[in-house]
Design a protein around this motif. Structure first.
Motif, mmCIF file in Angstrom:
data_model
loop_
_atom_site.group_PDB
_atom_site.id
_atom_site.type_symbol
_atom_site.label_atom_id
_atom_site.label_comp_id
_atom_site.label_asym_id
_atom_site.label_seq_id
_atom_site.Cartn_x
_atom_site.Cartn_y
_atom_site.Cartn_z
ATOM 1 N N TYR A 32 -6.276 -0.445 5.472
ATOM 2 C CA TYR A 32 -5.723 -1.728 5.040
ATOM 3 C C TYR A 32 -6.363 -2.162 3.727
ATOM 4 O O TYR A 32 -7.583 -2.067 3.557
ATOM 5 C CB TYR A 32 -5.994 -2.810 6.084
ATOM 6 C CG TYR A 32 -5.326 -2.588 7.413
ATOM 7 C CD1 TYR A 32 -5.989 -1.899 8.430
ATOM 8 C CD2 TYR A 32 -4.049 -3.078 7.664
ATOM 9 C CE1 TYR A 32 -5.384 -1.692 9.664
ATOM 10 C CE2 TYR A 32 -3.439 -2.881 8.889
ATOM 11 C CZ TYR A 32 -4.112 -2.184 9.878
ATOM 12 O OH TYR A 32 -3.512 -1.987 11.093
ATOM 13 N N LYS B 285 -7.292 -5.300 1.284
ATOM 14 C CA LYS B 285 -7.534 -6.733 1.340
ATOM 15 C C LYS B 285 -7.854 -7.232 -0.057
ATOM 16 O O LYS B 285 -8.569 -6.570 -0.817
ATOM 17 C CB LYS B 285 -8.706 -7.061 2.274
ATOM 18 C CG LYS B 285 -8.882 -8.552 2.513
ATOM 19 C CD LYS B 285 -10.080 -8.849 3.382
ATOM 20 C CE LYS B 285 -11.313 -9.057 2.571
ATOM 21 N NZ LYS B 285 -12.436 -9.604 3.378
ATOM 22 N N ARG C 39 -11.918 -2.970 13.119
ATOM 23 C CA ARG C 39 -11.669 -2.753 11.693
ATOM 24 C C ARG C 39 -13.012 -2.792 10.961
ATOM 25 O O ARG C 39 -13.852 -3.663 11.226
ATOM 26 C CB ARG C 39 -10.729 -3.826 11.151
ATOM 27 C CG ARG C 39 -10.201 -3.549 9.770
ATOM 28 C CD ARG C 39 -9.128 -4.555 9.372
ATOM 29 N NE ARG C 39 -7.944 -4.465 10.231
ATOM 30 C CZ ARG C 39 -6.813 -5.118 9.987
ATOM 31 N NH1 ARG C 39 -6.707 -5.885 8.915
ATOM 32 N NH2 ARG C 39 -5.790 -5.006 10.817
ATOM 33 N N GLN D 228 -0.079 -4.165 4.702
ATOM 34 C CA GLN D 228 0.515 -3.835 5.998
ATOM 35 C C GLN D 228 -0.143 -2.626 6.666
ATOM 36 O O GLN D 228 0.067 -2.376 7.847
ATOM 37 C CB GLN D 228 2.023 -3.544 5.819
ATOM 38 C CG GLN D 228 2.362 -2.156 5.284
ATOM 39 C CD GLN D 228 2.142 -2.008 3.783
ATOM 40 O OE1 GLN D 228 1.679 -2.921 3.093
ATOM 41 N NE2 GLN D 228 2.478 -0.827 3.265
ATOM 42 N N GLY D 229 -0.952 -1.905 5.911
ATOM 43 C CA GLY D 229 -1.644 -0.747 6.459
ATOM 44 C C GLY D 229 -0.916 0.547 6.168
ATOM 45 O O GLY D 229 0.316 0.587 6.123
ATOM 46 N N GLU E 96 0.837 -1.200 0.000
ATOM 47 C CA GLU E 96 0.000 0.000 0.000
ATOM 48 C C GLU E 96 0.869 1.247 0.000
ATOM 49 O O GLU E 96 1.993 1.239 0.501
ATOM 50 C CB GLU E 96 -0.889 0.015 1.247
ATOM 51 C CG GLU E 96 -1.823 -1.163 1.338
ATOM 52 C CD GLU E 96 -2.125 -1.536 2.770
ATOM 53 O OE1 GLU E 96 -3.058 -2.305 2.995
ATOM 54 O OE2 GLU E 96 -1.407 -1.058 3.667
ATOM 55 N N TRP F 135 -3.884 -9.519 3.267
ATOM 56 C CA TRP F 135 -3.992 -8.156 3.789
ATOM 57 C C TRP F 135 -2.686 -7.406 3.541
ATOM 58 O O TRP F 135 -1.605 -7.996 3.615
ATOM 59 C CB TRP F 135 -4.252 -8.165 5.296
ATOM 60 C CG TRP F 135 -5.622 -8.615 5.682
ATOM 61 C CD1 TRP F 135 -6.016 -9.894 5.945
ATOM 62 C CD2 TRP F 135 -6.781 -7.798 5.842
ATOM 63 N NE1 TRP F 135 -7.353 -9.914 6.272
ATOM 64 C CE2 TRP F 135 -7.848 -8.639 6.218
ATOM 65 C CE3 TRP F 135 -7.027 -6.427 5.721
ATOM 66 C CZ2 TRP F 135 -9.138 -8.162 6.470
ATOM 67 C CZ3 TRP F 135 -8.302 -5.949 5.971
ATOM 68 C CH2 TRP F 135 -9.342 -6.805 6.333
ATOM 69 N N CYS G 139 -2.892 0.167 -3.758
ATOM 70 C CA CYS G 139 -2.516 -1.150 -3.239
ATOM 71 C C CYS G 139 -2.209 -2.038 -4.435
ATOM 72 O O CYS G 139 -3.103 -2.323 -5.233
ATOM 73 C CB CYS G 139 -3.633 -1.731 -2.399
ATOM 74 S SG CYS G 139 -3.367 -3.451 -1.898
#
Length: 120
Positions: free
Chosen positions: A94, A96, A45, A112-113, A6, A110, A22
């Motif tokens: 995040y 996905k 979340r 890593q944010g 991301e 997912w 992403c």
């Protein structure tokens, strides 16, 4: 294995815009759903926006009309354009993806944010 990377988070003033990206790479046969979730401190979340393999999208009520999810299937990349940002949009975002790696193997991955902070 598949990796989701991301980018695009940061600090912005209320009313501003950010664009998250992403990119998926690795052992990818096809990509089904790609979406964005977020998690604010002390909260669960939650789904922000999702794009299915068939091209349909859905959004959390709180972001409808302000955020837009899009995909570049040739680049295995999903984007989240965030406009008219509000302080309550502050969270870690995040990515996905549900990825088919072979005819018989499909997994959920997912990222890593990335931190998004909206100042008032």
């Amino acid at each position: 294995q598949v990796q989701l990377v991301e980018s695009g988070g940061g600090l912005v003033q209320a009313g501003g815009s950010l664009r998250l990206s992403c990119a998926a790479s690795g052992n990818i046969f096809s990509i089904n759903t790609m979406g964005w979730y977020r998690q604010a401190p002390g909260k669960q979340r939650e789904l922000v926006a999702m794009s299915t393999g068939g091209g349909s999208t859905n959004y959390a009520d709180s972001v409808k009309g302000r955020f837009t999810i899009s995909r570049d299937n040739a680049k295995n990349t999903v984007y989240l354009q965030m406009n008219r940002l509000r302080p309550e949009d502050t969270a870690v975002y995040y990515c996905k993806a549900v990825i088919r790696e072979t005819t018989f193997v499909q997994r959920q991955y997912w990222g890593q944010g990335t931190q998004v902070t909206v100042s008032s």
